[in-house]
Scaffold this motif. Sequence first.
Motif, short mmCIF file in Angstrom:
data_model
loop_
_atom_site.label_atom_id
_atom_site.label_comp_id
_atom_site.label_asym_id
_atom_site.label_seq_id
_atom_site.Cartn_x
_atom_site.Cartn_y
_atom_site.Cartn_z
N LEU A 121 -12.64 50.46 70.95
CA LEU A 121 -12.77 51.87 70.57
C LEU A 121 -13.17 52.03 69.11
CD1 LEU A 121 -9.71 53.53 72.35
CD2 LEU A 121 -12.10 53.56 73.05
N ASN A 122 -13.02 50.96 68.31
CA ASN A 122 -13.28 51.08 66.88
C ASN A 122 -14.68 51.59 66.55
OD1 ASN A 122 -10.79 50.45 66.05
ND2 ASN A 122 -11.25 48.37 65.36
N GLY A 123 -15.65 51.22 67.37
CA GLY A 123 -17.02 51.69 67.14
C GLY A 123 -17.09 53.21 67.25
N LEU A 143 -22.62 56.72 55.71
CA LEU A 143 -23.52 55.62 56.06
C LEU A 143 -22.74 54.34 56.34
CD1 LEU A 143 -26.50 54.98 56.39
CD2 LEU A 143 -26.58 54.30 54.00
N GLU A 144 -21.71 54.11 55.52
CA GLU A 144 -20.85 52.94 55.71
C GLU A 144 -20.25 52.96 57.13
OE1 GLU A 144 -18.54 52.32 51.99
OE2 GLU A 144 -16.93 51.85 53.40
N LYS A 148 -20.96 50.43 60.35
CA LYS A 148 -19.85 49.76 61.02
C LYS A 148 -19.93 50.02 62.53
CE LYS A 148 -16.05 49.88 58.28
NZ LYS A 148 -14.81 50.56 57.84
N ALA A 149 -20.18 51.27 62.89
CA ALA A 149 -20.27 51.64 64.31
C ALA A 149 -21.40 50.87 64.98
CB ALA A 149 -20.49 53.15 64.45
N LEU A 150 -22.51 50.73 64.25
CA LEU A 150 -23.66 50.02 64.80
C LEU A 150 -23.34 48.54 65.02
CD1 LEU A 150 -26.36 51.17 65.55
CD2 LEU A 150 -27.24 50.57 63.30
N ARG A 151 -22.57 47.98 64.08
CA ARG A 151 -22.16 46.57 64.24
C ARG A 151 -21.29 46.39 65.48
NH1 ARG A 151 -21.94 45.97 58.75
NH2 ARG A 151 -19.77 46.58 58.64
#
Length: 412
Positions: A121-123, A143-144, A148-151
């Motif tokens: 769920l972190n994304g 943006l940060e 992170k979500a993209l990773r």
Amino acid sequence: MGQDQTKQQIEKGLHLYQSNHTEKALQVWMRVLEKSADPAGRFRVLSCLITAHAEMGRYKDMLKFAVVQIDTARELEDPDFLTESYLNLARSNEKLCEFQKTISYCKTCLNMQGTTVSLQLNGQVSLSMGNAFMGLSVFQKALECFEKALRYAHNNDDKMLECRVCCSLGNFYAQLKDYEKALFFPCKAAELVNDYGTGWSLKYRAMSQYHMAVAYRKLGRLADAMDCCEESMKIALQHGDRPLQALCLLCFADIHRSRKDVQTAFPRYDSSMSIMTEIGNRLGQIQVLLGVAKCWMIRKELEKALENIEKAQELAEGLGNKLGLLKLHCLCERIYRAKGQQRELRDHVVKFHECVEEMELYCGMCGESIGERNNQLQALPCSHFFHLKCLQTNGTRGCPNCRRSSLKPGYV
Ligand SMILES: [Zn+2]
Ligand SMILES: [Zn+2]
């Protein structure tokens, strides 16, 4: 109602919902919520109710169910359930433009991580947090979060999440006026829908088309903007997706305003405004009011423009949306210059620069502003961003803002 019957009824509701019988689905789910003796089942049915109300734009109900879900999760004493319910609480607040609350609930989620389910769920948590930072015009942090979500999306091979992050990045770059990237990311989202989206809800396609429309309009490609916006609106109408309908109407109005067709723009702004008000999208209301003000400026009705700007200012101050404030001070500057009122003009120039300072909207390499006109931007891995041309001339040996060294530019 026992465990098996609960499960059966939830499935029945899902089937109804997917075949567009939304009200019937809601009735079935509400009955499960009242009658079921199985707390895990009640938790799941609350998730269904939350998603359905989010998609219809009934955000206050969404929040109500999210609060009930927190209690159910506590009853179950399961950290995964608790994380999921805090994410739902964060999302409800994001939709209602309560950005500080969103960020704090997202942080609660991230602190609770541990099991594999919550890690997945972190994304989504990062995406919601990024959207909230956008609402507060805290761009570097936004943006940060998106990176992170993209990773997370890449690591979990989660194409739906990637698609949603791409749309948010499109919005990010549209606001900072890098229109190339504002178009690139929603195009990427549309590609993902084409390649992987056979079983997905059509809302993903609609969302990417809407963000493409916004970018096309800003690039002056109005016919393309119109096509994408019509496609998006068609799906939004079929699905009773009120939030997207409001955004599309706003985009239609903006397209007509770009053509200087104020007559056609006004009623679309009005329709957009009434939906935005109904669902509680105050950020959207600010955009509508500024669009209407620009129309009055085209008509040289400066007093009427100022009336709308004043309403927008009240909303933007309430939300902490600094970019909205910056834009409206910029409009006031033009109006008072035209009226020859020097004192008011100076006031707004000062306030405009205060907003720029607060948002740190300048390039750490050349010192010039970011987001004032169409300019290509590039972020470093630390999420600080600069003019692309400045990075190309100076190289990327280290970030001048935070001194962190970096060998290659970040990928957003
Ligand atoms: Zn620069
Ligand atoms: Zn940096």
